[in-house]
Structure formats: structure tokens, C-alpha cells
Design an enzyme around this catalytic site. Structure first.
Site, mmCIF file in Angstrom:
data_model
loop_
_atom_site.group_PDB
_atom_site.id
_atom_site.type_symbol
_atom_site.label_atom_id
_atom_site.label_comp_id
_atom_site.label_asym_id
_atom_site.label_seq_id
_atom_site.Cartn_x
_atom_site.Cartn_y
_atom_site.Cartn_z
ATOM 1 N N LYS A 60 20.083 -29.361 75.304
ATOM 2 C CA LYS A 60 19.986 -28.186 76.190
ATOM 3 C C LYS A 60 18.708 -28.299 77.031
ATOM 4 C CE LYS A 60 23.590 -25.730 74.637
ATOM 5 N NZ LYS A 60 23.742 -26.091 73.263
ATOM 6 N N PRO A 170 41.947 -23.135 67.280
ATOM 7 C CA PRO A 170 42.160 -24.486 67.812
ATOM 8 C C PRO A 170 43.218 -24.469 68.913
ATOM 9 C CG PRO A 170 42.137 -24.534 65.412
ATOM 10 C CD PRO A 170 42.099 -23.092 65.807
HETATM 11 P P1 BMP Z 1 30.346 -24.535 65.446
HETATM 12 O O1 BMP Z 1 31.796 -24.997 65.665
HETATM 13 O O2 BMP Z 1 29.835 -24.875 64.083
HETATM 14 O O3 BMP Z 1 30.145 -23.111 65.828
HETATM 15 O O4 BMP Z 1 29.430 -25.427 66.425
HETATM 16 C C1 BMP Z 1 29.435 -25.271 67.806
HETATM 17 C C2 BMP Z 1 28.458 -26.232 68.430
HETATM 18 O O5 BMP Z 1 28.453 -26.061 69.841
HETATM 19 C C3 BMP Z 1 27.009 -26.047 67.971
HETATM 20 O O6 BMP Z 1 26.386 -27.325 67.988
HETATM 21 C C4 BMP Z 1 26.406 -25.181 69.062
HETATM 22 O O7 BMP Z 1 25.015 -25.384 69.204
HETATM 23 C C5 BMP Z 1 27.153 -25.678 70.298
HETATM 24 N N1 BMP Z 1 27.327 -24.681 71.374
HETATM 25 C C6 BMP Z 1 27.880 -23.433 71.136
HETATM 26 O O8 BMP Z 1 28.266 -23.103 70.013
HETATM 27 N N2 BMP Z 1 28.027 -22.572 72.185
HETATM 28 C C7 BMP Z 1 27.645 -22.867 73.458
HETATM 29 O O9 BMP Z 1 27.844 -22.065 74.343
HETATM 30 C C8 BMP Z 1 27.082 -24.133 73.696
HETATM 31 C C9 BMP Z 1 26.943 -25.032 72.646
HETATM 32 O O10 BMP Z 1 26.457 -26.229 72.876
#
Ligand code: BMP
Length: 206
Positions: A60, A170
Site C-alpha cells: 500500500k 465466492p
Molecule cells: P481476508 O480474506 O483474510 O479478509 O484478506 C483480505 C486481504 O486483502 C488482506 O490482505 C487485506 O489487507 C487485503 N485488502 C482488503 O482486505 N481490503 C482492501 O480494500 C484492500 C486490501 O488489500
């Protein structure tokens, strides 16, 4: 191969061995592995992770160009994620030049509720900038109305987080125009990541 990017964010006490174990179970089954600060603060072993698939460094990035360049030079990833709000001259222009053949994704909108009041107000401006520097955008699976709207104006790649742990189902983002869904905890914290992935993405058949 599933149209999925796996977010390798380790739970407390876990690090690169945890990531390699999951990556080895998913090798060839997913588009890429995404690593961010939770894993990189355990050390930088991105080079080794690339044996299992392409690696997206989700740092980021949001700084002046000179500083972002110092950071990306240290991480041997295939792609990077940066924030758009830092702008072009002195920031993303320099980063783009430094990355040459590597991919750059910009964040257009985020998956958490608070994004609505801040980042989401600006994605149209971000898009203009993205056409100058980016190969892809990050847009939320949790708000498919935003994702659909972004897709109308953006013809290149969209990767979409928020599946599972954050509430989106999904295939929801894929149906709204994303090219790849980003999945972390639902898969990485499950007993059998490969089986969970297969079960989650049975939606591709229906
Ligand atoms: P999870 O499926 O465990 O929630 O992970 C989502 C991933 O995507 C994490 O690495 C998070 O930092 C990233 N992410 C997010 O969740 N929302 C955003 O808007 C941007 C992201 O990069």
C-alpha cells in the site's frame, strides 16, 4: 487454476514457514500470492516464495517517489500495490518508471465500511491517474455496486478483496466484473487450504 489471489497474512506467532506450507499446497491452483506487512515484518523471503507462484507485494505504497523507489528496490515481487491519492508528479510517475516491466496496482476503493466516506468519493479521479500508470485496480468484493461502476470505466485488470472473512461470497466479485478475487483467512486458516479453495470455488460451475 482458480481466478484467485491468496493473501498470505500470518496469524500471530506464524511467519514464512507457515506461508511456504500454504503456498506449496496451492501451487499451480491460484493466480498469485499476495504478501503484505504482516508477513514482511517477519523478514523478506519473497524470492523464495516466487518458487510457488507470482508474488504481489501489497505494501500500500503512499509516499514521495524517491522513498517508494527505495522500498520497491528491496522487494523482489512481480507486482506492487500502491495508493492512488499520492498523485502523479513526484510520486506514481517515478514509481511507474522504476517498476518497468513489473505490474502496478492502485487502490480504487477498499472493502471496509469506512471506505465509503473517504476513498470511494475519489475513485473517478483515481481512474484517470490509473490509466497513466497502473496495470490493475483493487476494488471491493464487499460493495459490488462500486465494483460494477468501476468496471464500466476500467478495461484492465481488477483484483477484489473481501471474500469470506469480510462477508462477500465466492464468485460475487467475479460476477460483478473482477478478474481475480483476493482470499485470505477463509483459505489460509482452514484445515485444508486446497480443499477449502475447491469447495469455495464450486461457484464457478453454477
Ligand atoms: P481476508 O480474506 O483474510 O479478509 O484478506 C483480505 C486481504 O486483502 C488482506 O490482505 C487485506 O489487507 C487485503 N485488502 C482488503 O482486505 N481490503 C482492501 O480494500 C484492500 C486490501 O488489500
Amino acid at each position: 487454476m482458480y481466478p484467485v489471489i491468496i493473501a498470505l497474512d500470518p496469524p500471530p506467532g506464524k511467519g514464512w514457514e507457515w506461508a511456504f506450507d500454504i503456498a506449496s499446497k496451492l501451487k499451480g491452483k491460484v493466480k498469485a500470492f499476495k504478501v503484505g506487512w504482516p508477513l514482511l515484518l517477519e523478514g523478506n523471503r519473497v524470492e523464495e516464495l516466487k518458487e510457488y507462484g507470482p508474488v504481489i507485494a501489497d505494501l500500500k505504497l503512499a509516499d514521495i517517489g524517491a522513498t517508494m523507489i527505495k522500498v520497491v528496490k528491496r522487494v523482489e515481487a512481480d507486482a506492487f500495490i500502491a495508493h492512488a491519492f499520492v498523485g502523479y508528479e513526484g510520486a506514481l510517475k517515478e514509481l511507474r518508471e522504476e517498476l518497468e516491466g513489473k505490474k502496478l496496482y492502485l487502490v480504487a476503493s477498499m472493502s471496509h465500511p469506512g471506505s465509503v466516506h473517504f476513498i470511494d468519493k475519489h475513485w473517478r479521479e483515481f481512474l484517470l491517474l490509473a490509466y497513466l500508470v497502473a496495470d490493475g485496480l483493487v476494488a471491493p468484493a464487499t460493495r459490488t455496486s462500486v465494483l460494477r461502476e468501476i468496471r464500466k470505466y476500467w478495461s484492465k485488470e481488477i483484483i477484489s478483496p473481501g471474500i469470506g472473512a469480510q462477508g462477500a461470497r465466492p464468485c460475487e466479485a467475479l460476477r460483478a466484473g473482477a478478474d481475480y478475487e483476493i482470499v485470505g483467512r477463509s483459505v489460509t486458516l482452514s484445515e485444508d487450504p486446497a480443499k477449502t479453495l475447491e469447495e469455495m470455488y464450486s461457484c464457478l460451475k453454477g
